[in-house]
Design an enzyme around this catalytic site. Structure first.
Site, PDB file in Angstrom:
ATOM      1  CE  LYS A  33      -0.232  -0.130   5.056  1.00  0.00           C
ATOM      2  NZ  LYS A  33      -1.055  -0.525   6.223  1.00  0.00           N
ATOM      3  NE  ARG A 131      -6.829   0.764  11.195  1.00  0.00           N
ATOM      4  CZ  ARG A 131      -5.565   0.535  10.838  1.00  0.00           C
ATOM      5  NH1 ARG A 131      -4.603   1.355  11.217  1.00  0.00           N
ATOM      6  NH2 ARG A 131      -5.235  -0.521  10.102  1.00  0.00           N
ATOM      7  CG  HIS A 163      -4.197  -4.400  11.615  1.00  0.00           C
ATOM      8  ND1 HIS A 163      -3.070  -5.028  11.144  1.00  0.00           N
ATOM      9  CD2 HIS A 163      -3.925  -3.073  11.575  1.00  0.00           C
ATOM     10  CE1 HIS A 163      -2.153  -4.113  10.842  1.00  0.00           C
ATOM     11  NE2 HIS A 163      -2.637  -2.920  11.096  1.00  0.00           N
ATOM     12  NE  ARG A 219      -3.128  -8.133   7.335  1.00  0.00           N
ATOM     13  CZ  ARG A 219      -3.793  -8.422   8.461  1.00  0.00           C
ATOM     14  NH1 ARG A 219      -4.425  -9.578   8.589  1.00  0.00           N
ATOM     15  NH2 ARG A 219      -3.830  -7.558   9.455  1.00  0.00           N
ATOM     16  CE1 TYR A 261      11.938  31.899   3.577  1.00  0.00           C
ATOM     17  CE2 TYR A 261      11.606  29.526   3.647  1.00  0.00           C
ATOM     18  CZ  TYR A 261      11.645  30.717   2.939  1.00  0.00           C
ATOM     19  OH  TYR A 261      11.382  30.705   1.601  1.00  0.00           O
ATOM     20  CB  CYS A 308      13.204  25.914   2.849  1.00  0.00           C
ATOM     21  SG  CYS A 308      14.307  26.947   3.830  1.00  0.00           S
ATOM     22  CG  MET A 309       8.149  23.649  -0.720  1.00  0.00           C
ATOM     23  SD  MET A 309       7.047  24.601  -1.776  1.00  0.00           S
ATOM     24  CE  MET A 309       5.820  25.160  -0.613  1.00  0.00           C
ATOM     25  CG  ASP A 310      11.508  24.308  -2.854  1.00  0.00           C
ATOM     26  OD1 ASP A 310      10.638  23.468  -3.145  1.00  0.00           O
ATOM     27  OD2 ASP A 310      11.293  25.530  -2.751  1.00  0.00           O
TER      28      ASP A 310
HETATM   29  C1  LIG Z   1      -0.327  -1.643   6.796  1.00  0.00           C
HETATM   30  C2  LIG Z   1      -0.950  -2.922   7.214  1.00  0.00           C
HETATM   31  C3  LIG Z   1      -0.189  -4.094   7.421  1.00  0.00           C
HETATM   32  C4  LIG Z   1       1.328  -4.081   7.416  1.00  0.00           C
HETATM   33  O1  LIG Z   1       1.782  -3.539   8.640  1.00  0.00           O
HETATM   34  P1  LIG Z   1       3.346  -3.481   8.990  1.00  0.00           P
HETATM   35  O2  LIG Z   1       3.394  -2.998  10.379  1.00  0.00           O
HETATM   36  O3  LIG Z   1       3.947  -2.515   8.024  1.00  0.00           O
HETATM   37  O4  LIG Z   1       3.874  -4.846   8.802  1.00  0.00           O
HETATM   38  C5  LIG Z   1      -0.849  -5.286   7.672  1.00  0.00           C
HETATM   39  N1  LIG Z   1      -2.189  -5.328   7.745  1.00  0.00           N
HETATM   40  C6  LIG Z   1      -2.957  -4.221   7.596  1.00  0.00           C
HETATM   41  C7  LIG Z   1      -4.424  -4.317   7.720  1.00  0.00           C
HETATM   42  C8  LIG Z   1      -2.373  -2.987   7.336  1.00  0.00           C
HETATM   43  O5  LIG Z   1      -3.131  -1.888   7.204  1.00  0.00           O
END
Ligand SMILES: *Cc1c(COP(=O)(O)O)cnc(C)c1O
Length: 373
Positions: A33, A131, A163, A219, A261, A308-310
């Site tokens: 992701k 969540r 999760h 995951r 700045y 700064c921005m850049d």
């Molecule tokens: C981002 C995410 C992960 C991976 O988490 P890490 O801590 O980067 O291993 C796994 N499952 C879900 C639902 C996530 O949103």
């Protein structure tokens, strides 16, 4: 000639994924992701699948469809949808979809009807993170409705998942309590006739520290990029991303010169300043003002004055630094440069945020290792 670049070592990603694969009997879903945490979704996805991952995980439907458009046929799970998205495109593309409420299940059923084939779904139980997912109280109703939709040929229940809240603190009491809720949720589903082939809950931290959380699929995200989810532990991972830039110019300034700045920094003596062409538009947190570490001329120095921005400025004393020299913000650390962990510490955040910030549009990303183009 490059001015600033993010380099991603695909061999490091391969090694990290292979290490994760070797540490479990479960299948491995590498989470790609957010443009693979800033590393580039497609090259990372391909490297992961070639080195032991059999699944990919993303948040959005668009991310999943981009993987399919690129010709990636491996199982992909996407899990974050506002109401009203064209989920049938995901169903048609054979994308697995996370479902955490009756309303979402209804959308999956509609999407399956539009697509003319069953939606592959993973039912999510909220085991404590509060969540996504159905609370334990709402879980039986979700499972029952899903079982009916499966019997009607509208969905295929591929997974049951959740999760963790705090797997990055091994031994934290929430890990065991969440596992209890998860196992009860799986048992409830079985009583209601649902036996999903994939049960999964482990993120990187749980994958690396708790084999009893692996179930059928793990995951990991951050660990694939070589960064540790657990403070003070490396697990043999190798960071894949390096961020660096060429010094734009250097100049001698007198003692007492205010820098950048707001003049939040003044030189103590006559000194050489080096201007580095990266700023908060490129991923450097503005909180790194007067703190972010950068390696230049063989030494790690701190940004002086505001980010700064850049651009940012380094105070190099009488060291012989020159325009064109390479300033390394972070990398694997093997060359003495700071790491994403050092940056996270300097600006009070986590390594995840540091690398993800550098996945922006302005700094070109270049690849090393097998599969680099
Ligand atoms: C981002 C995410 C992960 C991976 O988490 P890490 O801590 O980067 O291993 C796994 N499952 C879900 C639902 C996530 O949103």
């Amino acid at each position: 000639m490059w001015q600033a670049e993010v380099r991603v070592d695909l061999d490091a990603i391969r090694e990290n994924v292979a290490l994760l694969r070797a540490g479990t009997t479960a299948e491995v879903m590498v989470v790609v992701k957010a443009d693979a945490y800033g590393h580039g979704m497609l090259p990372v996805a391909r490297a992961a699948l070639e080195s032991g991952a059999s699944w990919l995980g993303v948040c959005t439907l668009d991310e999943a469809l981009a993987l399919r458009r690129a010709g990636i046929t491996a199982p992909v799970l996407a899990w974050l949808f506002a109401p009203g998205l064209p989920l049938h495109e995901g169903v048609t593309a054979g994308v697995d979809l996370g479902v955490g409420s009756l309303a979402q299940l209804g959308e999956m059923i509609d999407a399956a009807r539009t697509a003319g084939r069953p939606a592959r779904v993973h039912l999510k139980i909220d085991t404590g993170l509060a969540r996504g997912g159905a609370t334990p109280a709402d879980w039986p109703a979700l499972v029952e409705a899903a079982a009916k939709a499966e019997a009607d040929g509208l969905i295929e229940i591929v997974g049951i998942w959740s999760h963790f809240v705090y797997a990055d603190a091994p031994g934290h009491e929430t890990i065991d309590s969440q596992l209890d809720v998860f196992r009860e949720g799986v048992a409830t589903a079985e009583r209601l006739g649902v036996d999903a082939p994939y049960k999964h809950i482990a993120n990187s931290a749980a994958t690396l520290t708790r084999s009893d959380t692996h179930f059928d699929l793990v995951r990991p995200g951050i660990a694939a990029y070589g960064l540790s989810p657990v403070a003070g532990e490396r697990f043999g991972l190798r960071p894949a991303m390096t961020a660096r830039a060429r010094v734009m110019l250097t100049k001698r300034v007198p003692a007492g010169q205010g820098v950048s700045y707001g003049h939040t920094y003044y030189t103590e003596r006559e000194t050489t300043l080096a201007v580095v062409p990266l700023g908060y538009a490129d991923g450097i947190p503005r909180h790194a003002s007067n703190s972010g570490p950068i390696q230049l001329g063989g030494k790690v120095r701190r940004i002086v004055g505001r980010v700064c921005m850049d651009q940012v400025v380094l105070d190099c004393g009488d060291d012989p630094v020159a325009a064109g020299d390479v300033a390394t913000l972070f990398g694997s650390g093997a060359g003495g440069e700071p790491t994403a962990d050092d940056w996270a510490e300097a600006v009070d955040t986590i390594n995840y945020e540091i690398v993800t910030r550098f996945g922006g549009v302005r700094v070109p990303r270049h690849y090393d290792g097998e599969g680099a183009r």
